[in-house]
Motif scaffolding. Sequence first.
Motif, PDB file in Angstrom:
ATOM      1  N   MET A   1       0.799  -1.218   0.015  1.00  0.00           N
ATOM      2  CA  MET A   1       0.147  -0.031   0.068  1.00  0.00           C
ATOM      3  C   MET A   1       0.883   1.227   0.190  1.00  0.00           C
ATOM      4  O   MET A   1       1.615   1.481   0.900  1.00  0.00           O
ATOM      5  N   ILE A   2       0.673   2.197  -1.001  1.00  0.00           N
ATOM      6  CA  ILE A   2       1.418   3.471  -1.029  1.00  0.00           C
ATOM      7  C   ILE A   2       0.372   4.470  -0.684  1.00  0.00           C
ATOM      8  O   ILE A   2      -0.440   4.565  -1.368  1.00  0.00           O
ATOM      9  N   ILE A   3       0.961   5.413   0.230  1.00  0.00           N
ATOM     10  CA  ILE A   3       0.294   6.537   0.621  1.00  0.00           C
ATOM     11  C   ILE A   3       1.286   7.662   0.328  1.00  0.00           C
ATOM     12  O   ILE A   3       2.145   7.989   0.658  1.00  0.00           O
ATOM     13  N   GLU A   4       0.487   8.667  -0.246  1.00  0.00           N
ATOM     14  CA  GLU A   4       1.288  10.140  -0.321  1.00  0.00           C
ATOM     15  C   GLU A   4       0.520  11.088   0.509  1.00  0.00           C
ATOM     16  O   GLU A   4      -0.604  11.274   0.311  1.00  0.00           O
ATOM     17  N   GLY A   5       1.100  11.718   1.097  1.00  0.00           N
ATOM     18  CA  GLY A   5       0.543  12.692   2.268  1.00  0.00           C
ATOM     19  C   GLY A   5       1.101  13.615   2.370  1.00  0.00           C
ATOM     20  O   GLY A   5       2.518  14.220   2.033  1.00  0.00           O
ATOM     21  N   SER A   6       0.888  14.631   3.484  1.00  0.00           N
ATOM     22  CA  SER A   6       1.613  15.701   4.118  1.00  0.00           C
ATOM     23  C   SER A   6       1.518  15.902   5.566  1.00  0.00           C
ATOM     24  O   SER A   6       0.362  15.333   5.897  1.00  0.00           O
ATOM     25  N   TYR A   7       2.212  16.575   6.090  1.00  0.00           N
ATOM     26  CA  TYR A   7       2.085  16.844   7.634  1.00  0.00           C
ATOM     27  C   TYR A   7       2.442  18.277   7.991  1.00  0.00           C
ATOM     28  O   TYR A   7       3.324  18.629   7.210  1.00  0.00           O
ATOM     29  N   PHE A   8       2.095  18.742   9.010  1.00  0.00           N
ATOM     30  CA  PHE A   8       2.335  20.019   9.330  1.00  0.00           C
ATOM     31  C   PHE A   8       3.549  20.082  10.337  1.00  0.00           C
ATOM     32  O   PHE A   8       3.706  19.613  11.254  1.00  0.00           O
ATOM     33  N   ALA A   9       4.704  20.723  10.044  1.00  0.00           N
ATOM     34  CA  ALA A   9       6.006  20.739  10.446  1.00  0.00           C
ATOM     35  C   ALA A   9       6.036  22.093  11.159  1.00  0.00           C
ATOM     36  O   ALA A   9       6.455  23.075  10.414  1.00  0.00           O
ATOM     37  N   PRO A  10       5.648  22.344  12.672  1.00  0.00           N
ATOM     38  CA  PRO A  10       5.746  23.634  13.254  1.00  0.00           C
ATOM     39  C   PRO A  10       7.171  24.334  13.102  1.00  0.00           C
ATOM     40  O   PRO A  10       7.285  25.619  13.095  1.00  0.00           O
ATOM     41  N   ALA A  11       8.165  23.503  13.098  1.00  0.00           N
ATOM     42  CA  ALA A  11       9.568  23.968  12.886  1.00  0.00           C
ATOM     43  C   ALA A  11      10.180  24.430  11.545  1.00  0.00           C
ATOM     44  O   ALA A  11      10.735  25.440  11.471  1.00  0.00           O
ATOM     45  N   LEU A  12       8.927  24.243  10.649  1.00  0.00           N
ATOM     46  CA  LEU A  12       9.288  24.998   9.281  1.00  0.00           C
ATOM     47  C   LEU A  12       8.042  25.904   8.737  1.00  0.00           C
ATOM     48  O   LEU A  12       8.044  26.408   7.653  1.00  0.00           O
ATOM     49  N   SER A  13       6.948  25.840   9.763  1.00  0.00           N
ATOM     50  CA  SER A  13       5.857  26.614   9.635  1.00  0.00           C
ATOM     51  C   SER A  13       5.154  26.217   8.255  1.00  0.00           C
ATOM     52  O   SER A  13       4.562  27.439   7.539  1.00  0.00           O
ATOM     53  N   ARG A  14       4.906  25.304   7.825  1.00  0.00           N
ATOM     54  CA  ARG A  14       4.462  24.743   6.744  1.00  0.00           C
ATOM     55  C   ARG A  14       4.154  23.310   6.760  1.00  0.00           C
ATOM     56  O   ARG A  14       4.859  22.519   7.628  1.00  0.00           O
ATOM     57  N   HIS A  15       3.444  22.816   5.818  1.00  0.00           N
ATOM     58  CA  HIS A  15       3.396  21.298   5.479  1.00  0.00           C
ATOM     59  C   HIS A  15       4.424  20.750   4.460  1.00  0.00           C
ATOM     60  O   HIS A  15       4.930  21.381   3.818  1.00  0.00           O
ATOM     61  N   GLN A  16       4.704  19.699   5.113  1.00  0.00           N
ATOM     62  CA  GLN A  16       5.809  18.886   4.238  1.00  0.00           C
ATOM     63  C   GLN A  16       5.213  17.521   3.751  1.00  0.00           C
ATOM     64  O   GLN A  16       4.587  17.049   4.386  1.00  0.00           O
ATOM     65  N   ASP A  17       5.792  17.095   2.470  1.00  0.00           N
ATOM     66  CA  ASP A  17       5.271  15.876   1.676  1.00  0.00           C
ATOM     67  C   ASP A  17       5.934  14.807   2.267  1.00  0.00           C
ATOM     68  O   ASP A  17       6.929  14.818   2.764  1.00  0.00           O
ATOM     69  N   TYR A  18       5.354  13.734   2.165  1.00  0.00           N
ATOM     70  CA  TYR A  18       5.872  12.206   2.495  1.00  0.00           C
ATOM     71  C   TYR A  18       5.378  11.248   1.807  1.00  0.00           C
ATOM     72  O   TYR A  18       4.205  11.377   1.111  1.00  0.00           O
ATOM     73  N   VAL A  19       5.908  10.101   1.815  1.00  0.00           N
ATOM     74  CA  VAL A  19       5.391   8.900   1.166  1.00  0.00           C
ATOM     75  C   VAL A  19       5.532   7.744   2.264  1.00  0.00           C
ATOM     76  O   VAL A  19       6.632   7.899   2.946  1.00  0.00           O
ATOM     77  N   ALA A  20       4.365   7.087   2.514  1.00  0.00           N
ATOM     78  CA  ALA A  20       4.422   5.890   3.348  1.00  0.00           C
ATOM     79  C   ALA A  20       3.994   4.726   2.340  1.00  0.00           C
ATOM     80  O   ALA A  20       3.148   4.717   1.525  1.00  0.00           O
ATOM     81  N   VAL A  21       4.849   3.797   2.903  1.00  0.00           N
ATOM     82  CA  VAL A  21       4.645   2.219   2.051  1.00  0.00           C
ATOM     83  C   VAL A  21       4.380   1.418   3.174  1.00  0.00           C
ATOM     84  O   VAL A  21       5.306   1.158   3.947  1.00  0.00           O
ATOM     85  N   LEU A  22       3.282   0.696   3.288  1.00  0.00           N
ATOM     86  CA  LEU A  22       2.777  -0.151   4.294  1.00  0.00           C
ATOM     87  C   LEU A  22       2.415  -1.572   3.743  1.00  0.00           C
ATOM     88  O   LEU A  22       2.177  -1.670   2.639  1.00  0.00           O
ATOM     89  N   PRO A  23       2.751  -2.670   4.417  1.00  0.00           N
ATOM     90  CA  PRO A  23       2.468  -3.877   4.025  1.00  0.00           C
ATOM     91  C   PRO A  23       0.877  -4.103   3.918  1.00  0.00           C
ATOM     92  O   PRO A  23       0.097  -3.315   4.425  1.00  0.00           O
ATOM     93  N   LYS A  24       0.529  -5.121   3.202  1.00  0.00           N
ATOM     94  CA  LYS A  24      -0.967  -5.445   2.768  1.00  0.00           C
ATOM     95  C   LYS A  24      -1.644  -5.495   3.894  1.00  0.00           C
ATOM     96  O   LYS A  24      -2.785  -5.095   4.223  1.00  0.00           O
ATOM     97  N   GLN A  25      -0.822  -6.369   4.999  1.00  0.00           N
ATOM     98  CA  GLN A  25      -1.751  -6.757   6.268  1.00  0.00           C
ATOM     99  C   GLN A  25      -1.044  -6.005   7.317  1.00  0.00           C
ATOM    100  O   GLN A  25       0.176  -6.554   7.721  1.00  0.00           O
TER     101      GLN A  25
END
Length: 239
Positions: free
Chosen positions: A1-25
């Motif tokens: 499972m591949i997820i493309e998302g973003s999170y808010f980083a207070p240290a940068l005062s903005r959202h940062q992108d990330y990719v998560a790759v998870l096992p099926k189970q």
Amino acid sequence: MIIEGSYFAPALSRHQDYVAVLPKQLSPETHIMFLLHGVNANEKAWLVNTPLPDLANQHNLAFFCPAGENSFYTDHMDGEDYGVAIGEQFYQAMKATFNLRFTYANTAIAGYSMGGYGAVKLGLQFPYYSQIGGFSPAFIFYKRHRDDPVFKHVFVKGLEGSENDAVYLFQQRQTAGGPVPEMHLYCGDADPLDAHTRAFKQAVDAITPGTVTYKQQQGFHDFSLWRPALVDFIQTIWR
């Protein structure tokens, strides 16, 4: 499972992108690994160049890959604190988002080149990661002998004896008396960074022998080395 998302980083005062790759189970036994990229790459570098989905399923392993720009994963002169944003805030954001076992023993951090240095630095600086993988880690302070604005920007907090010095951070962890991560380093025999990798191991061994393992590979500085290094790292720490 591949997820493309973003999170808010207070240290940068903005959202940062990330990719998560998870096992099926997903399960309580699912392991966690943060993967950092090198210079002139992005959060998709590991996904594009390695079979992360297959590795996630084979090893019941969740990968989290943040965007680090050309930051060297340090805190910068303009107040953009990439070290905190990725080593601390990205970890906390993933812990809040994904229902996984984010314990110390179950969490690792690794990276290649700039990200190899970043993995060692952040893995020692923050108390979340029990295993560190450094693939061709850029321990040498980047362009230190040149009048380079990038160098001055990313290492404004200092060089030897500072929070940017991985040996110093190791000494600090030892002095604090808590758990110290195991470190696994890999580098090609034709890579100029190999000498710096071995020097780091020797410096740490002089303080506490046996904390660092080092495997020299045949080659220079690319994913033909980092792909097998990642597999070996996974198999070494989670047999």
